[in-house]
Every structure is written in C-alpha cells, then in structure tokens.
Design a protein around this motif. Structure first.
Motif, PDB file in Angstrom:
ATOM      1  N   ARG A 211      24.726  33.509  70.611  1.00 29.48           N
ATOM      2  CA  ARG A 211      25.713  32.349  70.493  1.00 29.48           C
ATOM      3  C   ARG A 211      25.000  30.995  70.418  1.00 29.48           C
ATOM      4  O   ARG A 211      25.427  30.039  69.553  1.00 29.48           O
ATOM      5  CB  ARG A 211      26.586  32.400  71.757  1.00 29.48           C
ATOM      6  CG  ARG A 211      27.994  31.897  71.523  1.00 29.48           C
ATOM      7  CD  ARG A 211      28.749  32.037  72.473  1.00 29.48           C
ATOM      8  NE  ARG A 211      29.717  30.647  72.600  1.00 29.48           N
ATOM      9  CZ  ARG A 211      30.758  30.789  71.772  1.00 29.48           C
ATOM     10  NH1 ARG A 211      30.878  31.643  71.126  1.00 29.48           N
ATOM     11  NH2 ARG A 211      31.306  29.493  71.835  1.00 29.48           N
ATOM     12  N   PHE A 212      24.008  30.761  71.180  1.00 27.25           N
ATOM     13  CA  PHE A 212      23.164  29.758  71.306  1.00 27.25           C
ATOM     14  C   PHE A 212      22.798  29.308  69.869  1.00 27.25           C
ATOM     15  O   PHE A 212      22.693  28.414  69.367  1.00 27.25           O
ATOM     16  CB  PHE A 212      22.189  29.730  72.412  1.00 27.25           C
ATOM     17  CG  PHE A 212      21.363  28.539  72.755  1.00 27.25           C
ATOM     18  CD1 PHE A 212      21.870  27.363  73.085  1.00 27.25           C
ATOM     19  CD2 PHE A 212      19.914  28.612  72.655  1.00 27.25           C
ATOM     20  CE1 PHE A 212      21.321  26.331  73.341  1.00 27.25           C
ATOM     21  CE2 PHE A 212      19.056  27.570  72.843  1.00 27.25           C
ATOM     22  CZ  PHE A 212      19.882  26.275  73.095  1.00 27.25           C
ATOM     23  N   ALA A 213      22.042  30.254  69.303  1.00 30.90           N
ATOM     24  CA  ALA A 213      21.521  30.137  67.831  1.00 30.90           C
ATOM     25  C   ALA A 213      22.435  29.545  66.888  1.00 30.90           C
ATOM     26  O   ALA A 213      22.426  28.711  66.208  1.00 30.90           O
ATOM     27  CB  ALA A 213      20.666  31.689  67.480  1.00 30.90           C
ATOM     28  N   ALA A 214      23.596  30.308  67.163  1.00 36.17           N
ATOM     29  CA  ALA A 214      24.796  30.051  66.116  1.00 36.17           C
ATOM     30  C   ALA A 214      25.201  28.591  66.392  1.00 36.17           C
ATOM     31  O   ALA A 214      25.431  27.845  65.498  1.00 36.17           O
ATOM     32  CB  ALA A 214      25.943  31.070  66.375  1.00 36.17           C
ATOM     33  N   ASP A 215      25.347  28.204  67.573  1.00 39.58           N
ATOM     34  CA  ASP A 215      25.563  26.865  67.814  1.00 39.58           C
ATOM     35  C   ASP A 215      24.586  25.753  67.351  1.00 39.58           C
ATOM     36  O   ASP A 215      24.932  24.672  66.812  1.00 39.58           O
ATOM     37  CB  ASP A 215      25.454  26.627  69.560  1.00 39.58           C
ATOM     38  CG  ASP A 215      27.011  27.183  70.026  1.00 39.58           C
ATOM     39  OD1 ASP A 215      27.989  27.402  69.489  1.00 39.58           O
ATOM     40  OD2 ASP A 215      26.633  27.364  71.566  1.00 39.58           O
ATOM     41  N   GLY A 216      23.515  26.043  67.450  1.00 39.55           N
ATOM     42  CA  GLY A 216      22.306  25.231  66.798  1.00 39.55           C
ATOM     43  C   GLY A 216      22.491  24.859  65.298  1.00 39.55           C
ATOM     44  O   GLY A 216      22.614  23.675  64.857  1.00 39.55           O
ATOM     45  N   VAL A 217      22.983  26.232  64.628  1.00 37.58           N
ATOM     46  CA  VAL A 217      23.099  26.052  63.222  1.00 37.58           C
ATOM     47  C   VAL A 217      24.558  25.186  62.872  1.00 37.58           C
ATOM     48  O   VAL A 217      24.594  24.175  62.339  1.00 37.58           O
ATOM     49  CB  VAL A 217      23.274  27.248  62.539  1.00 37.58           C
ATOM     50  CG1 VAL A 217      23.570  27.153  61.074  1.00 37.58           C
ATOM     51  CG2 VAL A 217      21.788  27.990  62.607  1.00 37.58           C
ATOM     52  N   THR A 218      25.588  25.657  63.618  1.00 32.11           N
ATOM     53  CA  THR A 218      26.973  25.124  63.268  1.00 32.11           C
ATOM     54  C   THR A 218      26.983  23.772  63.563  1.00 32.11           C
ATOM     55  O   THR A 218      27.891  22.764  63.089  1.00 32.11           O
ATOM     56  CB  THR A 218      28.005  25.915  63.876  1.00 32.11           C
ATOM     57  OG1 THR A 218      27.889  26.225  65.107  1.00 32.11           O
ATOM     58  CG2 THR A 218      28.135  27.340  63.196  1.00 32.11           C
ATOM     59  N   SER A 219      26.304  23.163  64.999  1.00 33.31           N
ATOM     60  CA  SER A 219      26.406  22.006  65.057  1.00 33.31           C
ATOM     61  C   SER A 219      25.710  20.802  64.299  1.00 33.31           C
ATOM     62  O   SER A 219      26.114  19.820  64.351  1.00 33.31           O
ATOM     63  CB  SER A 219      25.822  21.724  66.431  1.00 33.31           C
ATOM     64  OG  SER A 219      26.240  22.567  67.435  1.00 33.31           O
ATOM     65  N   PHE A 220      24.737  21.370  63.492  1.00 28.79           N
ATOM     66  CA  PHE A 220      23.960  20.545  62.764  1.00 28.79           C
ATOM     67  C   PHE A 220      24.029  20.702  61.185  1.00 28.79           C
ATOM     68  O   PHE A 220      23.356  19.843  60.329  1.00 28.79           O
ATOM     69  CB  PHE A 220      22.480  20.366  63.257  1.00 28.79           C
ATOM     70  CG  PHE A 220      22.532  19.680  64.571  1.00 28.79           C
ATOM     71  CD1 PHE A 220      22.655  18.309  64.619  1.00 28.79           C
ATOM     72  CD2 PHE A 220      22.808  20.206  65.694  1.00 28.79           C
ATOM     73  CE1 PHE A 220      22.570  17.674  65.790  1.00 28.79           C
ATOM     74  CE2 PHE A 220      22.747  19.709  66.934  1.00 28.79           C
ATOM     75  CZ  PHE A 220      22.496  18.181  67.097  1.00 28.79           C
ATOM     76  N   SER A 221      24.590  21.742  60.744  1.00 28.06           N
ATOM     77  CA  SER A 221      24.788  22.046  59.259  1.00 28.06           C
ATOM     78  C   SER A 221      26.122  22.639  58.915  1.00 28.06           C
ATOM     79  O   SER A 221      26.347  23.745  59.559  1.00 28.06           O
ATOM     80  CB  SER A 221      23.347  22.836  58.992  1.00 28.06           C
ATOM     81  OG  SER A 221      23.495  23.059  57.852  1.00 28.06           O
ATOM     82  N   SER A 222      26.520  22.028  57.616  1.00 29.14           N
ATOM     83  CA  SER A 222      27.608  22.865  57.268  1.00 29.14           C
ATOM     84  C   SER A 222      27.141  23.545  56.017  1.00 29.14           C
ATOM     85  O   SER A 222      27.929  24.287  55.098  1.00 29.14           O
ATOM     86  CB  SER A 222      28.714  22.038  57.112  1.00 29.14           C
ATOM     87  OG  SER A 222      28.411  20.866  56.069  1.00 29.14           O
ATOM     88  N   LYS A 223      25.759  23.603  55.724  1.00 28.84           N
ATOM     89  CA  LYS A 223      25.109  24.130  54.682  1.00 28.84           C
ATOM     90  C   LYS A 223      25.531  25.868  54.353  1.00 28.84           C
ATOM     91  O   LYS A 223      25.843  26.102  53.384  1.00 28.84           O
ATOM     92  CB  LYS A 223      23.770  24.108  54.322  1.00 28.84           C
ATOM     93  CG  LYS A 223      23.347  22.802  53.769  1.00 28.84           C
ATOM     94  CD  LYS A 223      21.791  22.643  53.742  1.00 28.84           C
ATOM     95  CE  LYS A 223      21.424  21.349  53.503  1.00 28.84           C
ATOM     96  NZ  LYS A 223      20.104  20.962  54.008  1.00 28.84           N
ATOM     97  N   PRO A 224      25.702  26.471  55.565  1.00 29.98           N
ATOM     98  CA  PRO A 224      25.898  28.075  55.297  1.00 29.98           C
ATOM     99  C   PRO A 224      27.255  28.229  54.417  1.00 29.98           C
ATOM    100  O   PRO A 224      27.558  29.330  53.968  1.00 29.98           O
ATOM    101  CB  PRO A 224      25.881  28.496  56.938  1.00 29.98           C
ATOM    102  CG  PRO A 224      25.077  27.638  57.415  1.00 29.98           C
ATOM    103  CD  PRO A 224      25.240  26.368  56.944  1.00 29.98           C
ATOM    104  N   LEU A 225      28.261  27.176  54.934  1.00 32.73           N
ATOM    105  CA  LEU A 225      29.546  27.505  54.067  1.00 32.73           C
ATOM    106  C   LEU A 225      29.246  27.392  52.416  1.00 32.73           C
ATOM    107  O   LEU A 225      30.097  28.015  51.722  1.00 32.73           O
ATOM    108  CB  LEU A 225      30.523  26.235  54.598  1.00 32.73           C
ATOM    109  CG  LEU A 225      30.763  26.360  55.998  1.00 32.73           C
ATOM    110  CD1 LEU A 225      31.672  25.250  56.361  1.00 32.73           C
ATOM    111  CD2 LEU A 225      31.709  27.600  56.217  1.00 32.73           C
ATOM    112  N   THR A 226      28.371  26.743  51.932  1.00 32.71           N
ATOM    113  CA  THR A 226      28.140  26.404  50.533  1.00 32.71           C
ATOM    114  C   THR A 226      27.441  27.842  50.177  1.00 32.71           C
ATOM    115  O   THR A 226      27.684  27.866  48.702  1.00 32.71           O
ATOM    116  CB  THR A 226      27.276  25.371  50.105  1.00 32.71           C
ATOM    117  OG1 THR A 226      25.958  25.694  50.788  1.00 32.71           O
ATOM    118  CG2 THR A 226      27.705  24.115  50.606  1.00 32.71           C
ATOM    119  N   LEU A 227      27.081  28.773  50.918  1.00 32.17           N
ATOM    120  CA  LEU A 227      26.624  29.891  50.337  1.00 32.17           C
ATOM    121  C   LEU A 227      27.490  30.743  49.595  1.00 32.17           C
ATOM    122  O   LEU A 227      27.446  31.660  48.838  1.00 32.17           O
ATOM    123  CB  LEU A 227      26.105  30.642  51.855  1.00 32.17           C
ATOM    124  CG  LEU A 227      25.225  31.940  51.524  1.00 32.17           C
ATOM    125  CD1 LEU A 227      23.805  31.371  51.084  1.00 32.17           C
ATOM    126  CD2 LEU A 227      24.926  32.729  52.917  1.00 32.17           C
TER     127      LEU A 227
END
Ligand code: UDP
Ligand code: MG
Length: 306
Positions: A211-227
């Motif tokens: 959950r913590f790892a996911a928070d790190g990504v989602t708090s600072f990047s929306s790039k995964p959405l462009t995938l």
C-alpha cells in the motif's frame, strides 16, 4: 532547540533502549531538545512504558493516537507538534542509529535545510526486501518528475521552515519522503549503515508495504494511467494482424485471435483496477477526514526541555 520524532507501534521490546541511546546522543550534542514519541495505537505495553519515560524526563513529550493510523500519519503528527529549530525523524527500532544524528546536525549548521540518511548498507534485511526496495526506488524515479533520492527512508533532519511547509500539506495516503522532496529547499545527505532491528519484528506487513509503495507512485505520478493507451494501441495492432491472417486463410490465425482476446480482456481489467487506485485516492481526499486523531498529549505544558 532540537526535536526528535519517534513513531512507535508495538515496540515494547525496544523503546527503553531507544530512549537511552537517543538521550545519550542528544546530551552529547548539547542544547535543548525534546524527544517526541508518537504512539500509533500500540496494543502492547508501549503506552505504559512511554508514560513512565515521560514522567521521569521532562525532555519527553508524548502524542497518543486513538488507534493505529500508520507510520506516515505518526510522522505527520510529529512534524505538526515539534517545536525545534531542527527536527529529526527516526524509527524506534534502532535500525537508524541515533549516533548519526550529530552528523546530520553538522550539515544543518552548514546551512542545509533537509539532511536525509542514505543507506550505504542494510544489515539484517532479507534479500527479497533489499531487491524489491532497490527496484522500487528506481522505478519511482523514472515515473516522477520530482527527484526522489534512492535508498533513503524517513530518517532525516528537517529545518523548521520545511516543517512549516509540511504542515500546510494535508494530503491523505501520504508519502512523506516524497513530499519532503517536493517542497524543495537545500538538500544533502549523510551515509550510514542501516542496522538490524534491536528487537521485535517489523511492523510493516507485506500488505502495508504494498500500500505504501502504491501511495508513493500515485502521489507523485499519473503516468501509469497513460499505460492504457499504449496497451490499447498494441492490442489494436495485434487485432489487425490477426484479421489479415484470417482473411489470408491461415487456420492458426483463429487460435491467435482467441488468445489475444483473452489477454486483452485481462489487461482491461488490470487497467481498470489501476484507475480504481487513483479514484479511491480521490475519494479519500474528498472526504476531508483528519489524518489522525489524538487521544492524549503528555508533557506539552512543561517549560521547554533542557
Ligand atoms: N510504525 C508506526 N506505525 C505503523 C507501523 C510502524 O508508527 O503502523 C513505526 C514503527 O514502530 C517503527 C517505524 O514505524 O518505529 C518503522 O517501522 P518498522 O521498523 O516496523 O519498518 P521496517 O524498518 O521494517 O520497514
Ligand atoms: Mg525498522
């Protein structure tokens, strides 16, 4: 004055030793200091021990949460209530050796506003943890525009100016080390060897870690959405190739079509879940709940520690 923030969750086996070592280090530094323990809803004897420490030592202050709100919330409470000119965040389990603090303070005196601890070596952690941590920090760096230091945790010194900025940022699902980088200021680091836990076990379950790892990504990047767009384009291309193959009369093309359809269905669901991660976080923000709830505050009406 210096503030040392110590988030504590079920650490009855280590807290007294941690207190001893922190006290020795802070006395050697000289000047006023406070040890600000944040009891994150511990269910063991931690609360009792901390209260006893607070009674016997007027440098100790204690914040008690009404339940377990998590490590990042505990750090946040610490930076909210710390009164020092320099604020140090350190784990209770002595994995971050308190003896590194004077080196951080030295850098702060040179004019740096954030001094983070860089792990030159990690002792007593599983190969799995080391490997996933290394891969994760590097991935995070690629995904975000804010340069996040690799191999640094929350063990760091913050100037009170930085704390004042952190207080204004009330986002939920916090990734404090990321926010600290986001606010800027002059950063530097000291290298240290991360020890083994003094006693007890990690309080980060695999679930909390993920959950913590996911928070790190989602708090600072929306790039995964462009995938989704890229994968969509790839499946389109595969579909067109299959169509041509079917029209050309290849009998195996039908099987290929089915296989691609199955994969693309799975991918759609995964992307939906990923989108859901972001939506869930938007939902958390919109509720505007506090980051933590205090049951009690101890030692805050004393004169400043000495
Ligand atoms: N911690 C906390 N709340 C939690 C989990 C952990 O306050 O829900 C504290 C814990 O007591 C320790 C620090 O956060 O002081 C780091 O936790 P831990 O050492 O278990 O994590 P690890 O070093 O294994 O990543
Ligand atoms: Mg630890």
């Amino acid at each position: 004055m210096y503030s040392v923030i110590v988030p504590v969750y079920n650490e009855e086996a280590v807290i007294e030793e941690a207190h001893k070592r922190l006290t020795a280090v802070m006395r050697s530094v000289g000047g006023a200091y406070e040890l600000l323990y944040v009891n994150d809803g511990s269910g063991d004897g931690t609360a009792r021990i901390l209260r006893r420490l607070a009674e016997g030592d007027k440098c100790v202050r204690l914040l008690e949460f009404s339940r377990n709100f998590g490590h990042q919330a505990a750090i946040t409470a610490g930076t909210d209530f710390a009164r020092g000119d320099a604020v140090i965040i350190i784990d209770a389990d002595l994995q971050d050796p308190p003896e590194v603090i004077p080196r951080m303070i030295e850098k702060w005196r040179e004019g740096f506003e954030v001094v983070y601890g860089k792990r030159a070596k990690r002792k007593g952690e599983t190969a799995f943890k080391k490997l996933t941590a290394a891969a994760y920090y590097r991935l995070l760096r690629r995904l975000t525009d804010v340069p996040l230091p690799v191999d640094a945790g929350d063990f760091r010194l913050l100037d009170k100016k930085v704390c004042a900025e952190l207080k204004k940022i009330r986002e939920k699902n916090r990734y404090v080390r990321g926010i600290v980088n986001w606010v800027g200021f002059r950063h530097t680091y000291v290298e240290y060897i991360r020890d083994e836990r003094f006693a007890g076990q990690t309080k980060y379950t695999l679930r909390k870690m993920l959950r913590f790892a996911a928070d790190g990504v989602t708090s600072f990047s929306s790039k995964p959405l462009t995938l989704a767009s890229y994968l969509g384009a790839a499946f389109w291309l595969a579909g067109v190739i299959c169509l041509i193959a079917v029209l050309a009369g290849f009998s195996a093309a039908w099987a290929a079509t089915l296989i691609i359809a199955a994969f693309s269905n799975g991918t759609v669901l995964v992307m939906l879940g990923l989108t859901g991660e972001y939506i869930g976080r938007i939902y958390d923000e919109s509720k505007q709940r506090p980051l933590y709830i205090l049951r009690d505050k101890v030692g805050f009406d004393n004169a400043e520690g000495d």
